[in-house]
Design a protein around this motif. Sequence first.
Motif, short mmCIF file in Angstrom:
data_model
loop_
_atom_site.label_atom_id
_atom_site.label_comp_id
_atom_site.label_asym_id
_atom_site.label_seq_id
_atom_site.Cartn_x
_atom_site.Cartn_y
_atom_site.Cartn_z
N VAL A 22 0.83 -1.17 0.07
CA VAL A 22 -0.18 0.08 0.05
C VAL A 22 0.95 1.34 -0.09
N LEU A 23 0.48 2.18 -0.92
CA LEU A 23 1.24 3.49 -1.09
C LEU A 23 0.48 4.74 -0.91
N ALA A 24 1.01 5.65 -0.31
CA ALA A 24 0.16 7.06 0.30
C ALA A 24 1.16 8.03 0.04
N TYR A 25 0.55 9.16 -0.13
CA TYR A 25 1.43 10.33 0.18
C TYR A 25 0.33 11.42 0.88
N MET A 26 1.11 12.40 1.17
CA MET A 26 0.36 13.45 1.76
C MET A 26 1.31 14.64 1.52
N ASP A 27 1.07 15.96 1.79
CA ASP A 27 1.55 17.30 1.63
C ASP A 27 2.39 17.17 3.07
N VAL A 28 3.52 18.05 3.07
CA VAL A 28 4.35 18.08 4.11
C VAL A 28 3.82 19.06 5.23
N ASP A 29 2.90 19.86 4.73
CA ASP A 29 2.36 20.64 6.00
C ASP A 29 1.10 19.95 6.74
N LEU A 30 0.89 18.70 6.36
CA LEU A 30 -0.19 17.98 7.06
C LEU A 30 -1.33 18.74 7.35
N SER A 31 -1.74 19.47 6.34
CA SER A 31 -2.90 20.11 6.38
C SER A 31 -4.30 19.44 6.71
N THR A 32 -4.23 18.05 6.19
CA THR A 32 -5.17 17.14 6.31
C THR A 32 -4.90 16.45 7.67
N ASP A 33 -6.16 16.14 8.57
CA ASP A 33 -6.21 15.77 9.75
C ASP A 33 -5.50 14.29 9.81
N LEU A 34 -4.66 13.98 10.49
CA LEU A 34 -3.92 12.54 10.38
C LEU A 34 -5.04 11.49 10.91
N ASN A 35 -6.04 11.58 11.61
CA ASN A 35 -7.02 10.71 12.02
C ASN A 35 -7.70 10.15 10.86
N ALA A 36 -7.67 10.80 9.44
CA ALA A 36 -8.17 10.15 8.44
C ALA A 36 -7.29 9.26 7.77
N LEU A 37 -6.05 9.08 8.03
CA LEU A 37 -4.98 8.01 7.55
C LEU A 37 -5.51 6.77 7.48
N LEU A 38 -5.86 6.28 8.71
CA LEU A 38 -6.17 4.63 8.92
C LEU A 38 -7.43 4.41 7.90
N PRO A 39 -8.64 5.59 7.88
CA PRO A 39 -9.51 5.18 7.13
C PRO A 39 -9.39 5.03 5.68
N LEU A 40 -8.04 6.12 5.21
CA LEU A 40 -7.91 5.96 3.95
C LEU A 40 -7.25 4.89 3.39
N VAL A 41 -6.27 4.29 4.18
CA VAL A 41 -5.63 2.83 3.67
C VAL A 41 -6.49 1.64 3.93
N ALA A 42 -7.34 1.66 4.74
CA ALA A 42 -8.07 0.50 5.34
C ALA A 42 -8.78 -0.21 4.12
N PRO A 43 -9.56 0.57 3.07
CA PRO A 43 -9.97 -0.23 2.31
C PRO A 43 -9.12 -1.01 0.95
N LEU A 44 -7.71 -0.44 1.24
CA LEU A 44 -6.77 -0.91 0.22
C LEU A 44 -6.09 -2.00 0.86
N ILE A 45 -5.86 -2.12 1.97
CA ILE A 45 -5.31 -3.34 2.91
C ILE A 45 -6.45 -4.50 3.11
N SER A 46 -7.73 -4.33 3.04
CA SER A 46 -8.89 -5.20 3.02
C SER A 46 -9.00 -5.88 1.77
N GLY A 47 -8.37 -5.15 0.51
CA GLY A 47 -8.82 -5.75 -0.89
C GLY A 47 -10.16 -5.07 -1.22
N HIS A 48 -10.71 -4.13 -0.66
CA HIS A 48 -11.95 -3.57 -1.00
C HIS A 48 -11.86 -2.53 -2.03
#
Length: 475
Positions: free
Chosen positions: A110-136
């Motif tokens: 699983v590959l991801a990227y985010m901007d260095v300023d971390l403008s996006t709340d990091l609590n969304a990271l696990l929901p972002l990658v969970a569907p990819l890890i599960s194969g959904h």
Amino acid sequence: MRTDSSPGALPSREHLPASWRDVPVLDVVIPVHNEEKDLGPCVLRLHDHLVRTFPYPFRITVADNASTDRTPQIAAELAASVREVGHVRLDQKGRGRALRTVWAASDAPVLAYMDVDLSTDLNALLPLVAPLISGHSDLAIGSRLARSSRVVRGPKREFISRTYNLILRGSLHARFSDAQCGFKAIRGDVARVLLPLVEDTGWFFDTEMLVLAERAGLRIHEVPVDWVDDPNSTVHLVRTATDDLKGVWRVGRALAVGALPLDRLTRPFGDDPRDRQLTGVPGGLARQLVGFCVVGALSTLFYLLLYSGFRTFTGSQAANALALLVSAVANTAANRRLTFGVRGRERAVRHQAQGLVVFGIGLALTSGSLAALGAASGDPAHSTELAVLIAANLAATVLRFLLLRAWVFPDRRTDTAPALAYDVQTPAYDVQTPAYEVQTPAYEVQTPAYDVQTPAYDMNAPHETTAPHDPRNAR
């Protein structure tokens, strides 16, 4: 999606096992250019968050895009002091170029990227990658334009973002809501096939990747995010918008002429429940009938307009032949792509030749109808000619569909797809070598040009971590 080339380029999605420990499951790339001020604190903050919340091994890779300040030195210091942090140096700028380079070399599933300023709340990271890890899902994006997203930014950026996404929906028929949010993830097997098709190396990289994935039928998962605009962003809005519009034109033109081999991204038979065969029911018949009817109705209108135009300066037989020839070429091209899902240029000439044979049959029917009408009434009215031609075209349409389905565009999946789908005995990520042992001249991984003994900031600050490679053992 039906194509003439081999389907099943991607394996069926599978849930990554909970015991996965061979390589990092997640590789988060942070592309940077002259970010000496924010890089250190942001990487340490991200690392701390992953150690506390992410249940799998991970890696953070700083992709330096030809920075001219102390960004390379700071990235190397982070890589030397934090085990899960890596550093890649590129000699050319471009966010797309950085992501392509690091993702292509990564061994993470699983590959991801985010901007260095971390403008996006990091609590969304696990929901972002969970569907990819599960194969959904195949890709996942953060959306600032979802109904439940909470966004803080100025009216100028809000207007530009919403306008750009409206342009994508109107021109490229995109169905995802936010193409530019710097918070995305993709499965490694999908990236290896999709990235070679993406041409852009700058800011349009994200949009092009998403449009191609969506057109290929891949599943894109969207996560509403909380996002706070960085007032110190160095993005040049006018130049970026201009480059994006050029990219929209380029991709739209390539899709229109079928120049992109999107069949490489098709999933094997059985992964999509819509592809499962039912006894006695031809696969895709209902969808093909709907598509053929729509194309046929538009072709008939196009034909009648052409006939009426040609009839002003030539006889009925010549006008009918010319109108039918032009509309037949357009009809074959439209049915090839829209009704039967064939993309790319392979066998395109053969399909047009076969379509002309079908055209000849239609010409015989319509010309014969006109000849019979002329013999019966001598000099029929123009409206009578049109009525006879419509009836003859309806009969030719039924015959055309049967010939296109059975002869011109036969379904070749039946014999090949099951073998392709289930003849894979090895895991998709059977990679035993580290991602950054590749000796490529494009960038240097282990050659920092700085004095390690003089860090830019205190590495013994509270952010420091001595977590081992498996973050869960650190808790």
